[in-house]
Design a protein around this motif. Structure first.
Motif, mmCIF file in Angstrom:
data_model
loop_
_atom_site.group_PDB
_atom_site.id
_atom_site.type_symbol
_atom_site.label_atom_id
_atom_site.label_comp_id
_atom_site.label_asym_id
_atom_site.label_seq_id
_atom_site.Cartn_x
_atom_site.Cartn_y
_atom_site.Cartn_z
ATOM 1 N N GLU A 1 -4.056 8.148 -6.370
ATOM 2 C CA GLU A 1 -4.298 9.571 -6.598
ATOM 3 C C GLU A 1 -3.800 9.978 -7.973
ATOM 4 N N LEU A 2 -2.656 9.454 -8.368
ATOM 5 C CA LEU A 2 -2.068 9.846 -9.648
ATOM 6 C C LEU A 2 -2.807 9.252 -10.835
ATOM 7 N N VAL A 3 -3.383 8.074 -10.673
ATOM 8 C CA VAL A 3 -4.040 7.391 -11.782
ATOM 9 C C VAL A 3 -5.164 8.241 -12.368
ATOM 10 N N GLN A 4 -5.937 8.901 -11.514
ATOM 11 C CA GLN A 4 -7.084 9.663 -12.017
ATOM 12 C C GLN A 4 -6.684 10.886 -12.823
ATOM 13 N N TYR A 5 -5.439 11.345 -12.645
ATOM 14 C CA TYR A 5 -4.989 12.514 -13.378
ATOM 15 C C TYR A 5 -4.073 12.162 -14.554
ATOM 16 N N HIS A 6 -3.802 10.892 -14.747
ATOM 17 C CA HIS A 6 -2.921 10.457 -15.830
ATOM 18 C C HIS A 6 -3.598 10.726 -17.165
ATOM 19 N N SER A 7 -2.856 11.290 -18.108
ATOM 20 C CA SER A 7 -3.443 11.673 -19.391
ATOM 21 C C SER A 7 -3.685 10.480 -20.313
ATOM 22 N N GLY A 8 -3.040 9.350 -20.029
ATOM 23 C CA GLY A 8 -3.241 8.165 -20.858
ATOM 24 C C GLY A 8 -4.588 7.518 -20.576
ATOM 25 N N THR B 1 -9.337 -2.258 -13.393
ATOM 26 C CA THR B 1 -10.412 -3.229 -13.143
ATOM 27 C C THR B 1 -10.931 -3.006 -11.729
ATOM 28 N N ARG B 2 -12.051 -3.607 -11.427
ATOM 29 C CA ARG B 2 -12.618 -3.487 -10.080
ATOM 30 C C ARG B 2 -11.636 -4.043 -9.049
ATOM 31 N N LEU B 3 -11.007 -5.164 -9.352
ATOM 32 C CA LEU B 3 -10.051 -5.766 -8.428
ATOM 33 C C LEU B 3 -8.872 -4.828 -8.174
ATOM 34 N N GLU B 4 -8.358 -4.208 -9.230
ATOM 35 C CA GLU B 4 -7.251 -3.272 -9.076
ATOM 36 C C GLU B 4 -7.675 -2.051 -8.251
ATOM 37 N N ALA B 5 -8.877 -1.552 -8.506
ATOM 38 C CA ALA B 5 -9.391 -0.417 -7.739
ATOM 39 C C ALA B 5 -9.551 -0.786 -6.269
ATOM 40 N N GLU B 6 -10.027 -1.998 -6.006
ATOM 41 C CA GLU B 6 -10.190 -2.434 -4.620
ATOM 42 C C GLU B 6 -8.843 -2.641 -3.939
ATOM 43 N N TYR C 1 -12.780 8.335 -6.399
ATOM 44 C CA TYR C 1 -12.457 7.921 -7.765
ATOM 45 C C TYR C 1 -12.465 6.394 -7.862
ATOM 46 N N LEU C 2 -11.862 5.732 -6.897
ATOM 47 C CA LEU C 2 -11.821 4.267 -6.905
ATOM 48 C C LEU C 2 -13.223 3.680 -6.731
ATOM 49 N N ARG C 3 -14.053 4.336 -5.948
ATOM 50 C CA ARG C 3 -15.455 3.895 -5.804
ATOM 51 C C ARG C 3 -16.177 3.993 -7.144
ATOM 52 N N ARG C 4 -15.925 5.080 -7.888
ATOM 53 C CA ARG C 4 -16.554 5.237 -9.200
ATOM 54 C C ARG C 4 -16.124 4.141 -10.163
ATOM 55 N N LEU C 5 -14.943 3.581 -9.919
ATOM 56 C CA LEU C 5 -14.456 2.483 -10.757
ATOM 57 C C LEU C 5 -14.981 1.114 -10.301
#
Length: 184
Positions: free
Chosen positions: A1-8, A13-18, A45-49
């Motif tokens: 949840e936090l990753v999608q709002y991180h300003s950096g 990667t797909r593996l990390e998202a999965e 968000y993870l699906r979009r990745l």
């Protein structure tokens, strides 16, 4: 949840998202428990990745042997005051995983407020306890020297047999019902 709002500039990667999606699916029991709007937004968000739910489900596949052992363990269950109590004294490979899965699955039975799965380890008996929130399994496991959470708990009892521990859990349930701590 936090990753999608991180300003950096974080790009998973797909593996990390999965892997993250697998964690969400595990924590929410496939979006059935404790899943809210933000949970679904994070999953989207993870699906979009590139995370694929069908691929993630494969991470949770089990062997035929483990599945058969889980079914045998579940078949041993007896209902006691709205609780499914299952046990085995057979030495089963991966019993710690099989017991957790059986305890989770026993909650799918109508009228079961909590499940207690116990198995012998050679040094004693281990417990895996689950509930849907109607019954606090943490308190019950604490009375056996274990602990956990309202819905997920466990205990390890040394120098005891499954039969002895089964009687103890039934006695604890009887006392808690008599004292009004558990409502049927």
């Amino acid at each position: 949840e936090l990753v999608q709002y991180h300003s950096g500039n974080i790009r998973l990667t797909r593996l990390e998202a999965e892997a993250l999606l697998a964690g969400i699916m595990l924590d929410t029991k496939n979006f059935v428990s404790k899943a809210g709007v933000r949970t679904f937004e994070a999953a989207a968000y993870l699906r979009r990745l590139g995370a694929e739910t069908s691929d993630v489900r494969k991470y949770f596949n089990t062997s035929l042997s483990d599945y058969q052992q889980r079914i045998k363990l579940m078949a041993s269950a007896e209902l006691y005051h709205g609780c499914a109590v299952a046990s085995t004294n057979q030495m089963i490979e991966d019993i710690n995983v099989v017991a957790v899965q059986a305890a989770d699955e026993l909650l799918n039975i109508n009228g079961v407020a909590a499940s207690f799965v116990m198995y012998e380890t050679g040094r004693g008996v281990n417990f895996s306890a689950r509930s849907m929130g109607e019954m606090n399994v943490q308190i019950i496991m604490e009375s056996l020297g274990g602990g956990g959470h309202l819905n997920v708990a466990g205990a390890q009892i040394e120098n005891a047999s499954v039969e002895e521990v089964k009687r103890r859990i039934e006695d604890i349930l009887d006392i808690m019902i008599d004292e009004g701590e558990i409502k049927l």
